[in-house]
Design a protein around this motif. Sequence first.
Motif, PDB file in Angstrom:
ATOM      1  N   ASN A 128      -1.107  10.170  -2.326  1.00 28.15           N
ATOM      2  CA  ASN A 128      -0.829  10.401  -3.741  1.00 28.15           C
ATOM      3  C   ASN A 128       0.253   9.420  -4.184  1.00 28.15           C
ATOM      4  O   ASN A 128       1.422   9.586  -3.861  1.00 28.15           O
ATOM      5  CB  ASN A 128      -0.372  11.838  -3.947  1.00 28.15           C
ATOM      6  N   PHE A 129      -0.154   8.365  -4.930  1.00 25.12           N
ATOM      7  CA  PHE A 129       0.826   7.319  -5.243  1.00 25.12           C
ATOM      8  C   PHE A 129       1.843   7.740  -6.307  1.00 25.12           C
ATOM      9  O   PHE A 129       2.746   6.970  -6.627  1.00 25.12           O
ATOM     10  CB  PHE A 129       0.138   6.000  -5.611  1.00 25.12           C
ATOM     11  N   ALA A 130       1.738   8.946  -6.818  1.00 29.78           N
ATOM     12  CA  ALA A 130       2.832   9.474  -7.637  1.00 29.78           C
ATOM     13  C   ALA A 130       4.030   9.852  -6.776  1.00 29.78           C
ATOM     14  O   ALA A 130       5.146   9.998  -7.284  1.00 29.78           O
ATOM     15  CB  ALA A 130       2.356  10.693  -8.430  1.00 29.78           C
ATOM     16  N   ARG A 131       3.784   9.979  -5.467  1.00 23.42           N
ATOM     17  CA  ARG A 131       4.839  10.420  -4.551  1.00 23.42           C
ATOM     18  C   ARG A 131       5.221   9.361  -3.515  1.00 23.42           C
ATOM     19  O   ARG A 131       6.366   9.315  -3.060  1.00 23.42           O
ATOM     20  CB  ARG A 131       4.399  11.699  -3.843  1.00 23.42           C
ATOM     21  N   ARG A 132       4.254   8.540  -3.098  1.00 21.62           N
ATOM     22  CA  ARG A 132       4.519   7.465  -2.143  1.00 21.62           C
ATOM     23  C   ARG A 132       3.413   6.424  -2.275  1.00 21.62           C
ATOM     24  O   ARG A 132       2.433   6.653  -2.970  1.00 21.62           O
ATOM     25  CB  ARG A 132       4.583   7.999  -0.709  1.00 21.62           C
ATOM     26  N   ASP A 133       3.560   5.306  -1.616  1.00 19.20           N
ATOM     27  CA  ASP A 133       2.553   4.258  -1.716  1.00 19.20           C
ATOM     28  C   ASP A 133       1.181   4.786  -1.327  1.00 19.20           C
ATOM     29  O   ASP A 133       1.044   5.590  -0.388  1.00 19.20           O
ATOM     30  CB  ASP A 133       2.902   3.082  -0.806  1.00 19.20           C
ATOM     31  N   ALA A 134       0.169   4.315  -2.041  1.00 17.43           N
ATOM     32  CA  ALA A 134      -1.198   4.762  -1.761  1.00 17.43           C
ATOM     33  C   ALA A 134      -1.609   4.452  -0.333  1.00 17.43           C
ATOM     34  O   ALA A 134      -2.303   5.237   0.324  1.00 17.43           O
ATOM     35  CB  ALA A 134      -2.167   4.099  -2.750  1.00 17.43           C
ATOM     36  N   MET A 135      -1.180   3.300   0.178  1.00 23.41           N
ATOM     37  CA  MET A 135      -1.520   2.872   1.543  1.00 23.41           C
ATOM     38  C   MET A 135      -0.539   1.786   1.948  1.00 23.41           C
ATOM     39  O   MET A 135       0.244   1.292   1.131  1.00 23.41           O
ATOM     40  CB  MET A 135      -2.963   2.353   1.615  1.00 23.41           C
ATOM     41  N   SER A 136      -0.586   1.399   3.200  1.00 22.61           N
ATOM     42  CA  SER A 136       0.246   0.296   3.666  1.00 22.61           C
ATOM     43  C   SER A 136      -0.436  -1.033   3.354  1.00 22.61           C
ATOM     44  O   SER A 136      -1.641  -1.082   3.065  1.00 22.61           O
ATOM     45  CB  SER A 136       0.471   0.411   5.176  1.00 22.61           C
ATOM     46  N   ARG A 137       0.315  -2.114   3.423  1.00 22.13           N
ATOM     47  CA  ARG A 137      -0.278  -3.440   3.242  1.00 22.13           C
ATOM     48  C   ARG A 137      -1.357  -3.685   4.299  1.00 22.13           C
ATOM     49  O   ARG A 137      -2.410  -4.264   3.994  1.00 22.13           O
ATOM     50  CB  ARG A 137       0.786  -4.524   3.330  1.00 22.13           C
ATOM     51  N   ALA A 138      -1.090  -3.259   5.528  1.00 22.57           N
ATOM     52  CA  ALA A 138      -2.074  -3.462   6.595  1.00 22.57           C
ATOM     53  C   ALA A 138      -3.371  -2.724   6.291  1.00 22.57           C
ATOM     54  O   ALA A 138      -4.471  -3.232   6.566  1.00 22.57           O
ATOM     55  CB  ALA A 138      -1.494  -3.006   7.934  1.00 22.57           C
ATOM     56  N   GLU A 139      -3.263  -1.518   5.731  1.00 17.91           N
ATOM     57  CA  GLU A 139      -4.478  -0.765   5.378  1.00 17.91           C
ATOM     58  C   GLU A 139      -5.213  -1.422   4.227  1.00 17.91           C
ATOM     59  O   GLU A 139      -6.457  -1.467   4.220  1.00 17.91           O
ATOM     60  CB  GLU A 139      -4.101   0.676   5.040  1.00 17.91           C
ATOM     61  N   ALA A 140      -4.480  -1.951   3.241  1.00 13.08           N
ATOM     62  CA  ALA A 140      -5.136  -2.681   2.159  1.00 13.08           C
ATOM     63  C   ALA A 140      -5.860  -3.899   2.693  1.00 13.08           C
ATOM     64  O   ALA A 140      -7.000  -4.195   2.307  1.00 13.08           O
ATOM     65  CB  ALA A 140      -4.105  -3.089   1.105  1.00 13.08           C
ATOM     66  N   GLU A 141      -5.222  -4.609   3.613  1.00 14.65           N
ATOM     67  CA  GLU A 141      -5.860  -5.777   4.226  1.00 14.65           C
ATOM     68  C   GLU A 141      -7.103  -5.367   5.016  1.00 14.65           C
ATOM     69  O   GLU A 141      -8.126  -6.058   4.984  1.00 14.65           O
ATOM     70  CB  GLU A 141      -4.869  -6.499   5.125  1.00 14.65           C
ATOM     71  N   ALA A 142      -7.024  -4.240   5.722  1.00 11.64           N
ATOM     72  CA  ALA A 142      -8.171  -3.771   6.501  1.00 11.64           C
ATOM     73  C   ALA A 142      -9.344  -3.430   5.594  1.00 11.64           C
ATOM     74  O   ALA A 142     -10.508  -3.714   5.915  1.00 11.64           O
ATOM     75  CB  ALA A 142      -7.778  -2.552   7.338  1.00 11.64           C
ATOM     76  N   ALA A 143      -9.067  -2.821   4.444  1.00 10.90           N
ATOM     77  CA  ALA A 143     -10.142  -2.504   3.499  1.00 10.90           C
ATOM     78  C   ALA A 143     -10.739  -3.773   2.894  1.00 10.90           C
ATOM     79  O   ALA A 143     -11.955  -3.870   2.690  1.00 10.90           O
ATOM     80  CB  ALA A 143      -9.618  -1.587   2.393  1.00 10.90           C
TER      81      ALA A 143
END
Length: 344
Positions: A128-143
Amino acid sequence: MPIAAPDRRLGERVGAYLDTLTKPPGSLGRLERLAVDLAAMTGEPFPRVTPPGVLVFAADHGIADEGVSAFPREVTAQMVTNFVAGGAAINVFARRIGARLEVIDVGVASEVAGQGVVDEKVRPGTANFARRDAMSRAEAEAAIEAGRRAAGRAAAAGCRCLIIGEMGIANTTASSAVLAVLTGEPVARLVGRGTGIDDARLAHKREVIERAIAARGADPGDPLGVLAALGGLEIAAMTGACLEAAVRRVPLLVDGFIATLAALVACRLAPGARDYLIFGHRSREPGHDVVLAVLDAQPLLDLDLRLGEGTGAALAFPLLDAACRMLAEMASFTTAGVAGGDQT
């Protein structure tokens, strides 16, 4: 990444050839521009876009916990099942154009992998990005890499044009948040009703996005960071598909708001990707007008669509096929024995 520029000289030759065909020069309007662009993209004087490949990426969004959507998060997995069963709108339209369709799970919260679903799950939904980052940079890169692999599979299977689509409850919220940061536009100008929320929930959706943007503090000069902080796994995967299509010089037909936002992220990461993108339609989401303008894109259709899944792009695909067939199959004035017009 190594994205070659389109062959503009070939495009010029194709444009000159179009003027020899049995029609007044330029009389087929944007269809002629499409033919020229497709030739330049592919490096082929008589390009082909069949068969097309449809890539539907699915993922859940933690921001749905804030009550920003008219539908519960469980619908994402249920719609993936519907895609596999062949009962969704994109299935109907993909069959109509003879497309290869692949459904890719990059982040559905529940387990949906099985026959007919490609398992590329990076994580079970974003935070929930209202509370913390939606994902890590590594996870964004993996997607992103998952999206690149999907585009690569489609190209290896012989697809000559790609269509990207998505499924993910609350993904208009994530897309609006990313777009607001990347463009500096006010949230109120970007946020629409998504799946059909009422006025009260629309106001709530805007407030949630504004609060989340302030909390995350993402840098607009760091598109990957913005994607990780506020985006979605299916958005990242579509970004990767755009990048891989450009590397392979395969035309990619972009769907609606969420897909176009992914295209913008791809262009911020690798500006050369823009030359390989064609925009299928203009959706009813207000943010779509903004992101189309940023990309200097003129969509092919305007049908008041707001479904996603790749449906608008699939409906626009026959125009690309018609442009190619016009170029390859029309007679010239010389071969048809028709007197040409006065060009003086």
